[in-house]
Enzyme design. Structure first.
Site, PDB file in Angstrom:
ATOM      1  N   ILE A 174       0.949   1.029   2.995  1.00 50.61           N
ATOM      2  CA  ILE A 174       1.407  -0.347   2.862  1.00 50.61           C
ATOM      3  C   ILE A 174       0.284  -1.328   3.167  1.00 50.61           C
ATOM      4  O   ILE A 174      -0.643  -1.035   3.914  1.00 50.61           O
ATOM      5  CB  ILE A 174       2.661  -0.618   3.718  1.00 50.61           C
ATOM      6  CG1 ILE A 174       2.410  -0.328   5.195  1.00 50.61           C
ATOM      7  CG2 ILE A 174       3.826   0.202   3.229  1.00 50.61           C
ATOM      8  CD1 ILE A 174       3.589  -0.660   6.072  1.00 50.61           C
ATOM      9  N   CYS A 175       0.400  -2.475   2.550  1.00 48.07           N
ATOM     10  CA  CYS A 175      -0.623  -3.514   2.643  1.00 48.07           C
ATOM     11  C   CYS A 175      -0.227  -4.521   3.718  1.00 48.07           C
ATOM     12  O   CYS A 175       0.744  -5.258   3.553  1.00 48.07           O
ATOM     13  CB  CYS A 175      -0.766  -4.203   1.283  1.00 48.07           C
ATOM     14  SG  CYS A 175      -1.930  -5.564   1.274  1.00 48.07           S
TER      15      CYS A 175
END
Length: 155
Positions: free
Chosen positions: A102-103
């Site tokens: 995930i960013c």
């Protein structure tokens, strides 16, 4: 002839060893600090790999995630804490895709914002704080309805 082994302080192998030693030392300290669960999170390295951790976080209170318990993995580079971790959620949650990195500003997607003073604890608290924020346009984000997120939290 001198039989004592000489080390070139400019050798890449020596630098890698120093970074690895520093990372292991730091991770062992963090493992001791995080050995007991809190009301918000739990995290622990794998028995055979100090650079892979599993964690659970509780959904933040008074949000669509309240009551949910979310399982994930943190994959740490050998250059940790100089480089940021990868964070992967394994539990469907309606905010982040499962089984994908995930960013976040605390993940390897944004190494420019990572601070070596941050820790696994910092990453977990940030993840909890990011859960109720809009995920518009970020890698690995989802935008489920509040009802869908509440249903996932109950599961």
């Amino acid at each position: 002839m001198d039989t004592e082994k000489k080390y070139n302080i400019k050798s890449p192998d020596l630098c890698i060893s120093i970074f690895l030693f520093a990372a292991v030392k730091r991770l062992m300290r963090e493992a001791r600090e995080l050995k007991d669960a809190t009301g918000e999170y739990w995290a622990c390295p794998l028995e055979d790999n100090l650079f892979e951790w599993h964690f659970t976080v509780r959904g933040p209170p008074d949000t669509d995630f309240s009551g949910g318990v979310y399982h994930g993995r943190i994959l740490l580079p050998t250059e940790y804490p100089m480089k940021p971790p990868n964070i992967i959620l394994l539990t469907p949650n309606g905010r982040f895709e499962t089984n994908k990195k995930i960013c976040l500003s605390i993940s390897d997607h944004h190494p420019e914002t990572w601070q070596p003073s941050w820790s696994i604890r910092t990453a977990l608290l940030a993840l909890i704080a990011f859960m109720p924020t809009p995920g518009t346009g970020t890698i690995g984000s989802l935008d489920y309805t509040p009802e869908e997120r509440k249903t996932l939290a109950r599961k």
